[in-house]
Design a protein around this motif. Structure first.
Motif, PDB file in Angstrom:
ATOM      1  N   ALA A  30       4.941  12.414   2.158  1.00 56.80           N
ATOM      2  CA  ALA A  30       3.624  13.257   3.285  1.00 56.80           C
ATOM      3  C   ALA A  30       2.407  13.918   2.458  1.00 56.80           C
ATOM      4  O   ALA A  30       2.004  13.748   3.280  1.00 56.80           O
ATOM      5  CB  ALA A  30       4.785  15.198   3.283  1.00 56.80           C
ATOM      6  N   GLN A  31       2.624  13.642   1.860  1.00 57.06           N
ATOM      7  CA  GLN A  31       1.575  14.157   0.627  1.00 57.06           C
ATOM      8  C   GLN A  31       0.613  12.553   0.909  1.00 57.06           C
ATOM      9  O   GLN A  31      -0.870  12.981   0.561  1.00 57.06           O
ATOM     10  CB  GLN A  31       2.106  14.694  -1.060  1.00 57.06           C
ATOM     11  N   ALA A  32       1.375  11.692   0.561  1.00 57.23           N
ATOM     12  CA  ALA A  32       0.334  10.215   0.171  1.00 57.23           C
ATOM     13  C   ALA A  32      -0.257   9.893   1.554  1.00 57.23           C
ATOM     14  O   ALA A  32      -1.481   9.176   1.937  1.00 57.23           O
ATOM     15  CB  ALA A  32       1.138   9.314   0.100  1.00 57.23           C
ATOM     16  N   LEU A  33       0.656  10.161   2.455  1.00 55.75           N
ATOM     17  CA  LEU A  33       0.070   9.409   4.481  1.00 55.75           C
ATOM     18  C   LEU A  33      -0.454  10.394   4.809  1.00 55.75           C
ATOM     19  O   LEU A  33      -1.070  10.458   6.036  1.00 55.75           O
ATOM     20  CB  LEU A  33       1.376   9.021   4.702  1.00 55.75           C
ATOM     21  N   SER A  85       7.190  -5.257   2.633  1.00 57.12           N
ATOM     22  CA  SER A  85       6.190  -5.407   1.954  1.00 57.12           C
ATOM     23  C   SER A  85       5.083  -5.002   2.556  1.00 57.12           C
ATOM     24  O   SER A  85       4.219  -3.758   2.091  1.00 57.12           O
ATOM     25  CB  SER A  85       5.778  -7.030   1.244  1.00 57.12           C
ATOM     26  N   VAL A  86       4.623  -4.583   3.866  1.00 58.80           N
ATOM     27  CA  VAL A  86       3.788  -4.252   4.429  1.00 58.80           C
ATOM     28  C   VAL A  86       3.897  -2.477   4.276  1.00 58.80           C
ATOM     29  O   VAL A  86       3.054  -2.022   3.989  1.00 58.80           O
ATOM     30  CB  VAL A  86       3.714  -4.520   6.118  1.00 58.80           C
ATOM     31  N   ALA A  87       5.173  -1.940   4.827  1.00 60.67           N
ATOM     32  CA  ALA A  87       5.333  -1.125   4.037  1.00 60.67           C
ATOM     33  C   ALA A  87       5.550   0.141   3.012  1.00 60.67           C
ATOM     34  O   ALA A  87       3.900   1.110   2.957  1.00 60.67           O
ATOM     35  CB  ALA A  87       6.748  -0.612   4.652  1.00 60.67           C
ATOM     36  N   ALA A  88       5.222  -0.347   1.985  1.00 61.66           N
ATOM     37  CA  ALA A  88       4.907  -0.719  -0.039  1.00 61.66           C
ATOM     38  C   ALA A  88       3.765  -0.311   0.374  1.00 61.66           C
ATOM     39  O   ALA A  88       3.551   0.211  -0.831  1.00 61.66           O
ATOM     40  CB  ALA A  88       5.952  -2.004  -0.483  1.00 61.66           C
ATOM     41  N   SER A  89       2.937  -1.669   1.262  1.00 59.13           N
ATOM     42  CA  SER A  89       1.404  -0.727   0.609  1.00 59.13           C
ATOM     43  C   SER A  89       0.692  -0.665   1.644  1.00 59.13           C
ATOM     44  O   SER A  89      -0.361  -0.698   2.100  1.00 59.13           O
ATOM     45  CB  SER A  89       0.294  -2.351   0.764  1.00 59.13           C
ATOM     46  N   ALA A  90       1.040   0.497   2.477  1.00 59.72           N
ATOM     47  CA  ALA A  90       0.635   1.357   3.357  1.00 59.72           C
ATOM     48  C   ALA A  90       0.093   2.009   3.116  1.00 59.72           C
ATOM     49  O   ALA A  90      -0.126   3.152   2.375  1.00 59.72           O
ATOM     50  CB  ALA A  90       1.667   1.664   4.971  1.00 59.72           C
ATOM     51  N   ASP A  91      -1.539   2.334   3.692  1.00 59.02           N
ATOM     52  CA  ASP A  91      -2.085   3.808   3.318  1.00 59.02           C
ATOM     53  C   ASP A  91      -2.129   4.700   4.176  1.00 59.02           C
ATOM     54  O   ASP A  91      -3.268   5.868   4.117  1.00 59.02           O
ATOM     55  CB  ASP A  91      -3.919   3.079   2.835  1.00 59.02           C
ATOM     56  N   SER A  92      -1.549   4.704   5.347  1.00 56.35           N
ATOM     57  CA  SER A  92      -1.947   5.221   6.870  1.00 56.35           C
ATOM     58  C   SER A  92      -0.598   5.484   7.211  1.00 56.35           C
ATOM     59  O   SER A  92       0.250   4.089   7.469  1.00 56.35           O
ATOM     60  CB  SER A  92      -2.670   4.377   7.831  1.00 56.35           C
ATOM     61  N   TRP A 158       6.356   6.486  -4.831  1.00 55.50           N
ATOM     62  CA  TRP A 158       7.628   5.838  -3.486  1.00 55.50           C
ATOM     63  C   TRP A 158       6.936   4.032  -3.095  1.00 55.50           C
ATOM     64  O   TRP A 158       7.653   4.348  -3.250  1.00 55.50           O
ATOM     65  CB  TRP A 158       6.791   6.690  -2.195  1.00 55.50           C
ATOM     66  N   ARG A 159       5.967   3.725  -3.456  1.00 58.53           N
ATOM     67  CA  ARG A 159       5.224   2.682  -3.266  1.00 58.53           C
ATOM     68  C   ARG A 159       6.774   1.875  -4.231  1.00 58.53           C
ATOM     69  O   ARG A 159       7.286   0.368  -3.487  1.00 58.53           O
ATOM     70  CB  ARG A 159       4.104   2.099  -3.803  1.00 58.53           C
TER      71      ARG A 159
END
Length: 397
Positions: A30-33, A85-92, A158-159
């Motif tokens: 929640a904080q990261a996104l 891998s896409v989820a682990a790299s997600a910024d949004s 979390w990543r």
């Protein structure tokens, strides 16, 4: 039991760890996104949507193309690792949501393919035992996977938890390539023959009960972490151990239910929903009390996800357990999972507070109990006693 079967169980462990671990790392996501906790809860629902819609379609497609099970599983694991891998790299949040749907699609098809391979590599007399080992990966994910990923989140972020699943998936892909024997081509599904089973109203009743039971569980479980931190007052460092206790309770309950599910599926589910409803209601009332909360957390684990053997046994007695019946049942279970997480989040979003998911879980448990009442006390009829359309009919239990 061949080593390959345990490798397939490890595969299911890896995939279901990714499915459930969001519940343990909600605050960090929640904080990261930069979104509310309720929206993070929906990531569990999105994964389930991918399983519900995409999983059966992917499985049918592979069967129709006659892709050998081994090659099919390897391809699906590759897709899963890519999406994770896409989820682990997600910024949004949007990218994360898309990745969760994609992993759900691949994960559902991997589940069915793993069970098919386990049936190929053992004799028919131990196929049930082999399937139990494979599905045991799901239980192990609750005991080990979720607490470990929560602990990793607290120390490495979390990543790192997401990348761990990528590494596990890649390892399983290599092990499958090296150790799983060459599969024979998948047989094409006879949709006409399978569709006959869906004329049975008792099958739809069994599906409805399955969805309600899983919804009741996940309406509450999806929000255990914020409840235990913000209401009960546990430190974030205690959450991995609390989730671990919940997971151990799942395994114990699963072992007991699995032992008696074939003979007493309805009775087990009835008492399970009574105990679940009471425990969630008491949890909501005494959420500030740490001792009571921990006890009720364990009780919920004993009668929650551990209902899976009973609901599966009921469906297999109600209709011929062909690939379409079981695939649709998997979809129904995940509909319940996604709906439960969404309903719990909707209660919080509506302004009823963090206790709302617990009370909504109680309501759903009551509905599940009501759906079972018409079948209480009925005796299972012999498979050969009734014929429908020239084929033996399964009993309603």
């Amino acid at each position: 039991m061949p080593l390959v079967v345990y490798i397939l169980g490890l595969t299911i462990f890896s995939l279901t760890t990714s499915e459930f671990m969001v519940a343990g790392i909600m605050p960090s996501l929640a904080q990261a996104l930069n979104v509310p906790v309720t929206q993070i809860g929906y990531l569990i629902s999105l994964y389930a949507i991918g399983m519900v819609v995409g999983g059966p379609l992917a499985t049918v497609g592979l069967l129709k193309l006659r892709v050998p099970n081994k090659q099919g599983l390897m391809g699906l694991l590759g897709l899963y690792a890519l999406a994770q891998s896409v989820a682990a790299s997600a910024d949004s949040y949007d990218i994360m949501a898309i990745a969760r749907v994609a992993t759900g699609v691949a994960g559902s098809a991997c589940f069915g393919m793993s069970l098919a391979i386990s049936a190929e590599v053992v004799s028919p007399t131990v196929r049930g035992r082999a399937a139990a080992v494979v599905i045991g990966g799901l239980m192990l994910a609750a005991v080990v996977g979720v607490p470990v990923t929560t602990l990793i989140d607290q120390h490495l972020g979390w990543r790192a938890s997401f990348w761990l699943v990528v590494a596990l998936t890649g390892m399983c892909m290599v092990l499958v390539a090296l150790l799983v024997p060459r599969s024979r081509s998948s047989e094409q599904i006879s949709l006409g023959r399978e569709m006959v089973e869906f004329r049975n109203p008792h099958l739809w009743a069994a599906y409805a009960t399955s969805a309600l039971i899983i919804s009741a569980i996940f309406a509450a479980f999806s929000y255990f972490t914020p409840i235990l931190i913000q209401i009960t007052g546990f430190a974030p460092s205690a959450i991995p151990w609390l989730l671990g206790a919940y997971g151990v309770a799942n395994v114990v309950g699963n072992g007991v239910v699995g032992r008696y599910a074939d003979q007493h599926a309805i009775l087990i589910m009835v008492w399970g929903m009574i105990v679940l409803g009471v425990s969630l209601a008491l949890f909501a009332v005494f959420a500030e009390d740490k001792t009571v909360s921990v006890i009720l957390l364990v009780v919920t684990g004993l009668v929650g996800v551990s209902m899976n053997p009973a609901i599966i046994a009921r469906v297999m007695k109600t209709a011929h357990p062909g690939p379409l019946v079981n695939t649709v049942h998997t979809s129904v279970i995940n509909i319940g999972l996604g709906a439960g997480s969404w309903i719990g989040g909707a209660g919080i979003a509506a302004g009823y507070g963090l206790r709302a998911p617990l009370w909504l879980g109680v309501a759903l448990a009551v509905l599940a109990l009501v759906s079972l009442l018409p079948y209480v006390g009925q005796k299972a009829r012999s498979l050969d006693a009734v014929a429908v359309g020239g084929r033996p009919s399964r009993s309603p239990l």
